[in-house]
Scaffold this active site. Structure first.
Site, PDB file in Angstrom:
ATOM      1  N   ARG A   1     -25.575  29.728 131.207  1.00 43.63           N
ATOM      2  CA  ARG A   1     -26.769  28.749 131.358  1.00 43.63           C
ATOM      3  C   ARG A   1     -26.744  27.644 130.262  1.00 43.63           C
ATOM      4  O   ARG A   1     -27.423  26.951 131.146  1.00 43.63           O
ATOM      5  CB  ARG A   1     -28.232  29.982 131.280  1.00 43.63           C
ATOM      6  CG  ARG A   1     -28.846  28.947 131.833  1.00 43.63           C
ATOM      7  CD  ARG A   1     -30.521  29.813 132.056  1.00 43.63           C
ATOM      8  NE  ARG A   1     -31.151  29.692 130.395  1.00 43.63           N
ATOM      9  CZ  ARG A   1     -31.442  30.959 129.205  1.00 43.63           C
ATOM     10  NH1 ARG A   1     -31.900  31.748 130.009  1.00 43.63           N
ATOM     11  NH2 ARG A   1     -31.593  30.593 128.877  1.00 43.63           N
TER      12      ARG A   1
ATOM     13  N   TYR B   1     -37.952   6.337 144.911  1.00 47.83           N
ATOM     14  CA  TYR B   1     -37.451   7.828 145.646  1.00 47.83           C
ATOM     15  C   TYR B   1     -38.835   8.681 146.244  1.00 47.83           C
ATOM     16  O   TYR B   1     -39.297   8.688 145.819  1.00 47.83           O
ATOM     17  CB  TYR B   1     -35.804   8.584 145.263  1.00 47.83           C
ATOM     18  CG  TYR B   1     -35.501   9.136 145.982  1.00 47.83           C
ATOM     19  CD1 TYR B   1     -34.322   9.500 147.269  1.00 47.83           C
ATOM     20  CD2 TYR B   1     -35.644  10.539 145.330  1.00 47.83           C
ATOM     21  CE1 TYR B   1     -34.708  10.224 147.566  1.00 47.83           C
ATOM     22  CE2 TYR B   1     -34.879  12.047 145.840  1.00 47.83           C
ATOM     23  CZ  TYR B   1     -34.039  11.882 147.386  1.00 47.83           C
ATOM     24  OH  TYR B   1     -33.662  12.922 147.398  1.00 47.83           O
TER      25      TYR B   1
ATOM     26  N   ASP C   1     -33.082   5.567 137.273  1.00 52.51           N
ATOM     27  CA  ASP C   1     -31.992   6.023 138.086  1.00 52.51           C
ATOM     28  C   ASP C   1     -31.495   5.025 138.945  1.00 52.51           C
ATOM     29  O   ASP C   1     -30.727   4.064 139.583  1.00 52.51           O
ATOM     30  CB  ASP C   1     -33.535   6.558 139.653  1.00 52.51           C
ATOM     31  CG  ASP C   1     -32.288   7.140 140.876  1.00 52.51           C
ATOM     32  OD1 ASP C   1     -31.100   6.864 140.688  1.00 52.51           O
ATOM     33  OD2 ASP C   1     -33.089   7.593 140.979  1.00 52.51           O
TER      34      ASP C   1
ATOM     35  N   LYS D   1     -24.514  12.503 145.385  1.00 54.35           N
ATOM     36  CA  LYS D   1     -23.948  11.512 145.825  1.00 54.35           C
ATOM     37  C   LYS D   1     -22.362  11.305 145.819  1.00 54.35           C
ATOM     38  O   LYS D   1     -21.534  11.577 145.680  1.00 54.35           O
ATOM     39  CB  LYS D   1     -24.810  10.407 145.357  1.00 54.35           C
ATOM     40  CG  LYS D   1     -26.229  10.017 145.542  1.00 54.35           C
ATOM     41  CD  LYS D   1     -26.767  10.369 147.255  1.00 54.35           C
ATOM     42  CE  LYS D   1     -28.324  11.624 147.530  1.00 54.35           C
ATOM     43  NZ  LYS D   1     -29.453  10.219 146.790  1.00 54.35           N
TER      44      LYS D   1
HETATM   45  C1  LIG Z   1     -30.658  11.079 146.510  1.00 54.75           C
HETATM   46  C2  LIG Z   1     -31.752  10.987 145.938  1.00 54.75           C
HETATM   47  C3  LIG Z   1     -32.441  11.321 144.258  1.00 54.75           C
HETATM   48  C4  LIG Z   1     -32.062  13.015 144.904  1.00 54.75           C
HETATM   49  O1  LIG Z   1     -30.409  13.253 144.143  1.00 54.75           O
HETATM   50  P1  LIG Z   1     -30.439  15.081 145.063  1.00 54.75           P
HETATM   51  O2  LIG Z   1     -28.900  15.544 144.276  1.00 54.75           O
HETATM   52  O3  LIG Z   1     -30.251  15.103 146.189  1.00 54.75           O
HETATM   53  O4  LIG Z   1     -31.856  15.746 144.179  1.00 54.75           O
HETATM   54  C5  LIG Z   1     -32.622  10.978 143.305  1.00 54.75           C
HETATM   55  N1  LIG Z   1     -32.102   9.545 143.892  1.00 54.75           N
HETATM   56  C6  LIG Z   1     -32.378   8.804 144.940  1.00 54.75           C
HETATM   57  C7  LIG Z   1     -32.061   6.542 144.559  1.00 54.75           C
HETATM   58  C8  LIG Z   1     -31.477   9.312 145.140  1.00 54.75           C
HETATM   59  O5  LIG Z   1     -30.900   8.854 146.269  1.00 54.75           O
END
Ligand SMILES: *Cc1c(COP(=O)(O)O)cnc(C)c1O
Length: 391
Positions: A54, A107, A179, A204
């Site tokens: 974990r 987001y 972010d 992504k």
């Molecule tokens: C997709 C995304 C997230 C969330 O990511 P996940 O891996 O899908 O949980 C957070 N912030 C931004 C800017 C995103 O494009």
């Protein structure tokens, strides 16, 4: 070593795995220790040693160290999704009664987390405009604890001045969090700009092939223990297989992003010249409202951009345009090798944020296909579904 060379070597230890080029996916829950003393030593350093699955495996530790190096961070912690990284980190930074400053272009699911989960535990959120640091500073209260940025903003791509934001945070004793999913640490290093914690959805571009979910949180030394706590106390775990896919994606991050950028720039330039399009939101495009600040703080741009039609384009026409694309898939997420399109509506609280998102929007992810093919596809659907503006 130049960054491209480092990318090939980050986190790899062939001598430790009998010559294997890649750190293998080490699937385990339990690690066996040679003695009680060895077990106790591992227990004392759960985040750095192999103690229990974990907390990490050889594969996840290799990926975390590679991510930390990319971000020029003291350390990085992995989460099962980008959203998990964001919400766990905020959950560990905020206590009941605390106040959070959240950018209005955030987001969507993070907006929902603030409005519902944080409200439920007595954390209040104020929304600020990404363009107005004076207004932001006026929102700081004695109980304000965190300022959260997302740059560029979801759907409308406003680039924030992270250096200035970090200064405001430091002056008021706030933790600054950003972010950085759009640029990834390959094109922007927020910690070097003065931010405390940098978050990324690894689902992504890091994974890059639309086949795994992952989140990464990197920080400077004072916050590393908080990130580790965010993972440990909530029972966070990331599978070795997903970490393996992310490590594999990491090796080609540089060349993929270079290609995403070159193609997106070409498509954005083509779209911006089309009379059916009101505006293209892509900071790398000369003429974009955020081009100068993007140029100052970023070394490149990824493949995600926003397209705004004229205000008289109906929802039906916009949906027909997306349906009419042959090479763009319709679906959430992005950052894989394939192109995607989605109609978008950005909810904003602040009145000054609304003009940019009141126009009918479509978000495009420009994949690794031939950009000429993508442009031909866009041209065909525009001609079939979007009227020329009247002169
Ligand atoms: C997709 C995304 C997230 C969330 O990511 P996940 O891996 O899908 O949980 C957070 N912030 C931004 C800017 C995103 O494009």
């Amino acid at each position: 070593m130049k960054p491209e060379t480092r990318l090939v070597h980050l986190g790899r230890e062939p001598q430790r795995f009998e010559g294997l080029v890649n750190v293998p996916p080490c699937r385990t829950s339990t690690y066996l220790h040679d003695s009680v003393a060895a077990y106790q030593a591992a227990a004392a350093d759960k985040h750095g040693r192999l103690y229990y699955g974990r907390f990490g495996s050889q594969t996840s530790l290799a990926l975390a160290s590679a991510c930390a190096e990319l971000d020029e961070a003291a350390g990085a912690v992995l989460f099962p999704s980008g959203l998990a990284a964001i919400t766990r980190v905020l959950g560990c930074l905020l206590r009941p009664g605390d106040h959070l400053l959240m950018v209005d272009t955030v987001y969507g699911p993070v907006r929902a987390f603030c409005e519902q989960e944080l409200t439920r535990v007595g954390v209040r959120t104020s929304w600020y405009s990404p363009d107005d640091l004076v207004a932001l500073e006026a929102l700081v209260r004695p109980e304000t604890r965190v300022v959260y940025a997302e740059s560029p903003g979801s759907l409308t791509f406003e680039v924030q001045d992270l250096r200035a934001l970090a200064d405001v945070a430091r002056r008021h004793g706030l933790v600054s969090v950003v972010d950085n999913t759009w640029a990834t640490p390959w094109f922007c290093r927020p910690l070097a700009l003065g931010m405390d914690i940098s978050l990324m959805s690894g689902s992504k571009y890091l994974v890059g092939h639309s086949d795994a979910l992952l989140g990464v949180a990197s920080s400077t030394e004072p916050y590393l223990a908080i990130l580790q706590q965010a993972a440990a106390h909530y029972g966070n775990a990331v599978s070795a297989d997903d970490c393996y896919l992310a490590l594999r994606g990491l090796r080609t991050l540089g060349i993929r992003l270079a290609r995403h950028q070159a193609s997106a720039l070409r498509v954005a330039g083509w779209l911006a010249a089309r009379p059916e399009i009101a505006e293209v939101f892509y900071p790398a495009l000369p003429g974009d409202a955020y081009h100068a600040i993007w140029q100052r703080d970023f070394s490149g741009a990824s493949g995600l951009l926003g397209v705004a039609f004229h205000s008289d384009v109906t929802e039906r026409q916009r949906h027909a345009f997306v349906d009419g694309l042959a090479l763009f898939g319709i679906g959430v997420s992005w950052g894989g090798f394939e192109s995607l399109a989605l109609p978008g509506q950005a909810p904003r609280r602040l009145p000054d944020m609304q003009p940019r998102c009141r126009l009918p929007l479509v978000r495009l992810h420009i994949g690794l296909e031939d950009p000429g093919d993508l442009i031909a596809d866009l041209a065909c659907s525009l001609a079939n579904h979007i009227p020329m503006p009247e002169r």
